[in-house]
Design a protein around this motif. Structure first.
Motif, PDB file in Angstrom:
ATOM      1  N   THR A  68       3.348   6.706  -6.714  1.00 24.62           N
ATOM      2  CA  THR A  68       2.474   7.531  -7.541  1.00 24.62           C
ATOM      3  C   THR A  68       2.691   9.016  -7.246  1.00 24.62           C
ATOM      4  O   THR A  68       2.825   9.826  -8.165  1.00 24.62           O
ATOM      5  CB  THR A  68       1.006   7.128  -7.303  1.00 24.62           C
ATOM      6  OG1 THR A  68       0.902   5.718  -7.504  1.00 24.62           O
ATOM      7  CG2 THR A  68       0.080   7.842  -8.246  1.00 24.62           C
ATOM      8  N   PHE A  77       8.787   2.660  -6.481  1.00 19.84           N
ATOM      9  CA  PHE A  77       8.041   1.553  -5.890  1.00 19.84           C
ATOM     10  C   PHE A  77       9.004   0.552  -5.243  1.00 19.84           C
ATOM     11  O   PHE A  77       8.830   0.140  -4.093  1.00 19.84           O
ATOM     12  CB  PHE A  77       7.214   0.875  -6.998  1.00 19.84           C
ATOM     13  CG  PHE A  77       6.309  -0.220  -6.515  1.00 19.84           C
ATOM     14  CD1 PHE A  77       5.073   0.082  -5.949  1.00 19.84           C
ATOM     15  CD2 PHE A  77       6.679  -1.551  -6.623  1.00 19.84           C
ATOM     16  CE1 PHE A  77       4.230  -0.933  -5.505  1.00 19.84           C
ATOM     17  CE2 PHE A  77       5.846  -2.559  -6.183  1.00 19.84           C
ATOM     18  CZ  PHE A  77       4.619  -2.249  -5.617  1.00 19.84           C
ATOM     19  N   TRP A 112       8.623   5.521 -11.738  1.00 18.80           N
ATOM     20  CA  TRP A 112       7.605   4.983 -10.831  1.00 18.80           C
ATOM     21  C   TRP A 112       8.053   3.632 -10.272  1.00 18.80           C
ATOM     22  O   TRP A 112       7.974   3.370  -9.079  1.00 18.80           O
ATOM     23  CB  TRP A 112       6.273   4.811 -11.581  1.00 18.80           C
ATOM     24  CG  TRP A 112       5.120   4.442 -10.684  1.00 18.80           C
ATOM     25  CD1 TRP A 112       4.263   5.303 -10.070  1.00 18.80           C
ATOM     26  CD2 TRP A 112       4.713   3.113 -10.293  1.00 18.80           C
ATOM     27  NE1 TRP A 112       3.345   4.605  -9.320  1.00 18.80           N
ATOM     28  CE2 TRP A 112       3.593   3.265  -9.427  1.00 18.80           C
ATOM     29  CE3 TRP A 112       5.171   1.833 -10.572  1.00 18.80           C
ATOM     30  CZ2 TRP A 112       2.940   2.174  -8.856  1.00 18.80           C
ATOM     31  CZ3 TRP A 112       4.524   0.742  -9.997  1.00 18.80           C
ATOM     32  CH2 TRP A 112       3.416   0.921  -9.154  1.00 18.80           C
ATOM     33  N   GLU A 154       0.831  -1.201   0.000  1.00 22.09           N
ATOM     34  CA  GLU A 154       0.000   0.000   0.000  1.00 22.09           C
ATOM     35  C   GLU A 154       0.871   1.259   0.000  1.00 22.09           C
ATOM     36  O   GLU A 154       0.687   2.165  -0.822  1.00 22.09           O
ATOM     37  CB  GLU A 154      -0.913  -0.016   1.235  1.00 22.09           C
ATOM     38  CG  GLU A 154      -1.886   1.147   1.290  1.00 22.09           C
ATOM     39  CD  GLU A 154      -2.634   1.227   2.616  1.00 22.09           C
ATOM     40  OE1 GLU A 154      -2.522   0.280   3.432  1.00 22.09           O
ATOM     41  OE2 GLU A 154      -3.322   2.236   2.834  1.00 22.09           O
ATOM     42  N   ALA A 196       2.795   1.669  -3.408  1.00 22.88           N
ATOM     43  CA  ALA A 196       1.968   2.124  -4.531  1.00 22.88           C
ATOM     44  C   ALA A 196       1.632   3.605  -4.388  1.00 22.88           C
ATOM     45  O   ALA A 196       1.755   4.382  -5.344  1.00 22.88           O
ATOM     46  CB  ALA A 196       0.696   1.287  -4.605  1.00 22.88           C
TER      47      ALA A 196
END
Lengths: 256, 281
Positions: A67, A194, A190, A60, A63
């Protein structure tokens, strides 16, 4: 001569990982004793609720943080690649320092910020997913900004100029020409953000609160006590996933 | 060119404000708290006027911190040199490999960077511990009679640092070596230079920017490393990042931890500034 050292370098990089994978199938709890092939540690791992819970928290956070980092890092990279503006040096230092700055410094300073603002402004209430996400987004931002900046430096401006000449408003040029062209860079950024977030122990330890342990925090408390077969199994799964994704990306890149 | 001022502001302001709030402001708070005093309560410190120099006196007065700093700089320097000695030939061999192979070789240098740092350091504990793979193998072969001390000492820490940061050295070196103009080496050979001479007077000087960038990328994070000295080090190999962690989590002495963070930032400021210049050019 340099070829030999290249080989030694690869052995050095991969031997510990290979042994970890091997041990994860070792029925014996002891490292140097081979007790036969077994997948029992994988079974235990899948029943370990602390690890499963921490994995969900980590995914969680990663991500969300990746972003935020992708959006802000793309904007920062654009500004750094394109313009001179007052305070550019400060901005560029702030945007790139997290790349190399020891994480204990950023972790401590962010925690002290959160504690201070909670005391004075009542925000954030306690620490947890939100505060870890902010910390990881700040780190990821730096990586995205560097990738995007590099991408823009090798960018053909004539397309943008053509669109402007044809009367497109600047924001539309940015949204429909510039962004799609640097999209591969943003995607790489990204993914980097991540991965970094999934991997980070130090920032998360400083900025997490009770009940919001991330996967590296659980791994760390387990391996501090010594060799843990369950962690070997977990490591094997993680390494397998990374090898799969990177291998696939490489193969796709070659086919084009 | 995007000329609209409003668009520029819209692009620049969100990351600028984010970084001011979550990167710059926290450092100012750390600086302030380093002049506070520990207290029992939540949060465990008080800020008063005039500023208290208490934690700075502790930092200057206790030789523990000086030793930790010495260790950090020493281990980071040795690790940087080892990375250079191993990484340079690696980057050189990759840069000279044929095109398709080169991508693959490079991928295998980057790949560990994508897998968990913590797990890679932990993997070494299984190899290095007294009953670990290396010692058991050497005992079995009869090469040693008692296990060698391979971890919880300086050897383990330096090894862990080299292992963790080697890709950071190889990548910038590869980038400069790959761009190197091959005709320069041909010219040197035509003029009668031996390969060794050509390397020393052409290749090496031209790859200095890569050496500098790689060395700084290894040295700065290595000096502040926490995980490596914690998992592979021992009581004699304290490093400053680990001391900061312990002050904060174990001793709950936030002002001293803050003072340590400020001292790290000041001391690492010089290599950080050098790195910025290396990247700018």
């Amino acid at each position: 001569m340099s070829r030999v050292l290249l080989g030694i370098g690869y052995v050095f990089l991969y031997a510990p990982i290979a042994l970890l994978v091997l041990y994860s199938f070792n029925a014996s709890r002891l490292v140097a004793v081979w007790g036969g092939f077994s997948t029992k540690w994988y079974g235990e791992l899948l029943r370990n609720e602390a690890i499963l819970g921490a994995t969900l928290v980590s995914l969680e956070v990663a991500a969300l943080a990746a972003t935020i980092a992708a959006v802000l890092g793309t904007l920062a990279g654009t500004a750094l690649a394109r313009w001179r503006f007052p305070g550019r040096t400060v901005f560029s230092v702030m945007a790139t320092a997290p790349l190399v700055l020891p994480e204990v410094i950023t972790g401590l300073s962010l925690l002290l910020l959160f504690v201070s603002t909670e005391q004075w402004l009542g925000w954030p209430q306690g620490r947890g997913v939100l505060t870890i996400t902010i910390a990881h987004a700040t780190l990821g931002l730096a990586f995205v900004a560097v990738v995007v900046q590099a991408r823009l430096a090798a960018f053909d401006r004539s397309l943008e100029e053509a669109a402007l000449d044809l009367g497109a408003p600047p924001w539309k040029v940015y949204a429909t020409i510039t962004l799609p062209l640097i999209a591969p860079g943003i995607a790489t950024g990204w993914l980097l953000a991540f991965t970094l977030s999934l991997d980070d122990l130090v920032l998360a330890s400083f900025t997490s609160g009770p009940g919001s342990s991330t996967l590296p925090m659980v791994i760390f408390s387990a391996v501090r006590l010594g060799v843990s077969p369950q962690i070997n199994a977990l490591a094997t799964i993680l390494i397998g996933l990374v090898a799969l994704v990177v291998g696939l990306a490489f193969w796709l890149g070659r086919r084009r | 060119m995007i000329e609209s001022k409003r668009l520029r502001a819209g692009i620049l302001l969100p990351p600028y404000l984010w970084l001011l709030l979550f990167f710059l402001a926290p450092f100012l708070i750390v600086l302030a708290i380093s002049f506070g005093e520990t207290a029992i309560g939540v949060p465990p410190f008080t800020l008063g006027w005039p500023p208290s120099l208490f934690s700075w006196e502790i930092l200057a007065g206790d030789s523990l911190y000086l030793r930790a700093w010495g260790n950090s700089l020493l281990f980071a320097t040795i690790a940087t040199l080892c990375c250079l000695l191993l990484g340079y030939p690696m980057a050189y061999a990759i840069a000279r490999a044929p095109g398709r192979r080169r991508d693959l070789l490079l991928l295998f240098v980057i790949l560990p960077f994508w897998t968990s740092f913590l797990i890679r350091v932990y993997a070494w504990t299984g190899l290095l511990r007294p009953n670990g793979t290396i010692n058991e193998a050497l005992l079995w072969l009869g090469l040693i009679e008692a296990p060698l001390p391979l971890m919880n000492n300086a050897f383990g820490v330096v090894l862990g640092l080299v292992y963790s940061y080697l890709p950071f050295m190889v990548l910038p070196l590869y980038a400069t070596l790959e761009k190197l103009d091959a005709t320069l080496l041909e010219a040197a050979a035509d003029l009668g230079a031996t390969p060794r001479r050509a390397f020393l007077s052409v290749t090496l000087p031209l790859s200095l920017p890569g050496i500098l960038a790689g060395s700084l990328l290894v040295f700065i994070p290595a000096a502040g490393e926490f995980v490596v000295p914690d998992l592979l080090g021992g009581p004699d190999t304290l490093m400053i990042g680990k001391v900061l962690w312990d002050e904060f989590f174990t001793n709950r002495d936030w002002p001293v931890a803050s003072a340590l963070a400020v001292s790290m930032l000041v001391l690492l400021g010089v290599p950080l500034a050098l790195l910025r210049r290396a990247f700018a050019s």
